[in-house]
Design an enzyme around this catalytic site. Sequence first.
Site, PDB file in Angstrom:
ATOM      1  N   ARG A   1     -22.246 -61.305  92.432  1.00 52.09           N
ATOM      2  CA  ARG A   1     -21.450 -62.246  93.232  1.00 52.09           C
ATOM      3  C   ARG A   1     -19.988 -61.798  93.269  1.00 52.09           C
ATOM      4  NH1 ARG A   1     -20.611 -68.881  92.611  1.00 52.09           N
ATOM      5  NH2 ARG A   1     -18.852 -68.973  94.033  1.00 52.09           N
TER       6      ARG A   1
ATOM      7  N   ASN B   1     -29.655 -69.632  97.819  1.00 51.55           N
ATOM      8  CA  ASN B   1     -28.789 -69.269  98.944  1.00 51.55           C
ATOM      9  C   ASN B   1     -28.926 -67.789  99.319  1.00 51.55           C
ATOM     10  OD1 ASN B   1     -27.302 -71.618  99.769  1.00 51.55           O
ATOM     11  ND2 ASN B   1     -26.285 -71.608  97.791  1.00 51.55           N
TER      12      ASN B   1
ATOM     13  N   CYS C   1     -29.872 -77.985 101.057  1.00 48.19           N
ATOM     14  CA  CYS C   1     -28.557 -77.687 100.493  1.00 48.19           C
ATOM     15  C   CYS C   1     -27.885 -79.003 100.155  1.00 48.19           C
ATOM     16  CB  CYS C   1     -27.728 -76.902 101.507  1.00 48.19           C
ATOM     17  SG  CYS C   1     -26.031 -76.595 100.973  1.00 48.19           S
ATOM     18  N   ASP C   2     -27.246 -79.091  99.017  1.00 46.44           N
ATOM     19  CA  ASP C   2     -26.613 -80.345  98.603  1.00 46.44           C
ATOM     20  C   ASP C   2     -25.163 -80.448  99.054  1.00 46.44           C
ATOM     21  OD1 ASP C   2     -25.469 -78.464  96.949  1.00 46.44           O
ATOM     22  OD2 ASP C   2     -25.619 -79.673  95.139  1.00 46.44           O
TER      23      ASP C   2
ATOM     24  N   TYR D   1     -17.160 -75.512 104.770  1.00 45.40           N
ATOM     25  CA  TYR D   1     -17.383 -74.066 104.789  1.00 45.40           C
ATOM     26  C   TYR D   1     -16.978 -73.448 106.125  1.00 45.40           C
ATOM     27  CZ  TYR D   1     -19.924 -73.711 100.348  1.00 45.40           C
ATOM     28  OH  TYR D   1     -20.264 -73.695  99.019  1.00 45.40           O
TER      29      TYR D   1
END
Length: 443
Positions: free
Chosen positions: A96, A150, A172-173, A265
């Site tokens: 990541r 994801n 998705c939360d 986002y």
Amino acid sequence: MMTKKQIITIAGGGSTYTPGIIQAVLNNAERLPISEIRLYDIDEKRNADMYLIIQYMLKKEGFKEVTISSTEDPQKAFTGCDFIFSQIRVGGMKMREKDEKIPLSHGLVGQETCGLGGFAYGMRSMKGLLEIVGYVQEYAPQAWILNYTNPESIVSEAVRRQYPKAKMINACDMTISIEETIAINYGYNRKNWIPTYYGLNHFGWYTSIYDKELKRDVMPEIIEQLISQEMQVADFNAGDKSWQEAFSMMSVITKNFPENIPNNYLEYYLYPDMVVEHTDKNYTRANMVMEGREKNTREMAEKIRSGATEDVLNFNFGEHGQYIVDMATSLLNDERRRFMLIVPNQGAIPNLRSDAVVEVPAYVGATGVEPIALREPICDFHKGLMEAQVAAEKLLVDAYFEGSYQKALQAFTLNQTVPNARVAKKVLDEMIEANQEYWPELK
């Protein structure tokens, strides 16, 4: 009639989010009775730490009859289980960090699920999740897979292509987190809300939020408040500078585009220059998580190993765990509850290509997912943004299955955080080098 006690497997059991999910399972024991919890993870150390934490939780909560195991063996993990909660992170936090820092080194957005970092993660995640879905088809074909892995739009498209009959729900939360934060900031009760939302994963807009108690759509007044007063993060993100910046950006987006409440986002696609400007290229979100949630989890496990019995557990993830448990109970008990889910479009958004993978409200019951179609076509601005993103994501999935460098380059070039093909190629070539262990060979 008494519901059979369920066997739950958590794929990615070593995740720092596992305690929140298990706490939600225990809090809902009447709706979701369980006999066994299995933690499956290829990282033995992380899984061993989480085994200690979950074992401690079970004992503390008085669930002596529930058995727990941790394993790296997929046959042991999945055989005979009823639900799989998937939250894998292929490559872990170290990869990541590369997803975030490689694009930033070229002046582009560096983010876990958005931009080229999200595409790099997507190439890794497809392989990992397809492997898990394959195991489930072999060892527990009757089980439901509830997926948090994801980037959701990309991995759900990949699973749809390879395992079209898999019993899998992608969720998705983030919408729940947005709603919780809005409600806490502006004095509403989110449990009274019936929200309508459309988009792609981490890429969408609210069109209304009907409040059952107030008997009106409260979205217009929330928009006014977002424009005049920036939100503060809710307690589950307290002290997190990056999340505070993200929720502050919701006000910026809403001021410029006040017709809808945006998913925060969207900042990465609408204001990539502002995001890069305010990002530390040497200390990204991955570093914050490694020094925060990851470190905190290791410390909890060490306290248990040392024999501590008080002040051990330290986690607060909001509705993350409750959301996935609510999906499981809605399936198990045919509750037909309403969720925001990632599904094949097939007319849910009437003027968007039918094979897109979209995020819309849907009911969940014993037979699975029933998406709710929008009454009206979406506006050209949102449609244009979504069409480009859908095309880029589909090209990336093509690249994975075909081993095509050309398709990967097209996907990277079309990503809306990227200004030109030259920089897209530079980042793609660096990502290929960094992901040799995880990506398919691209020719």
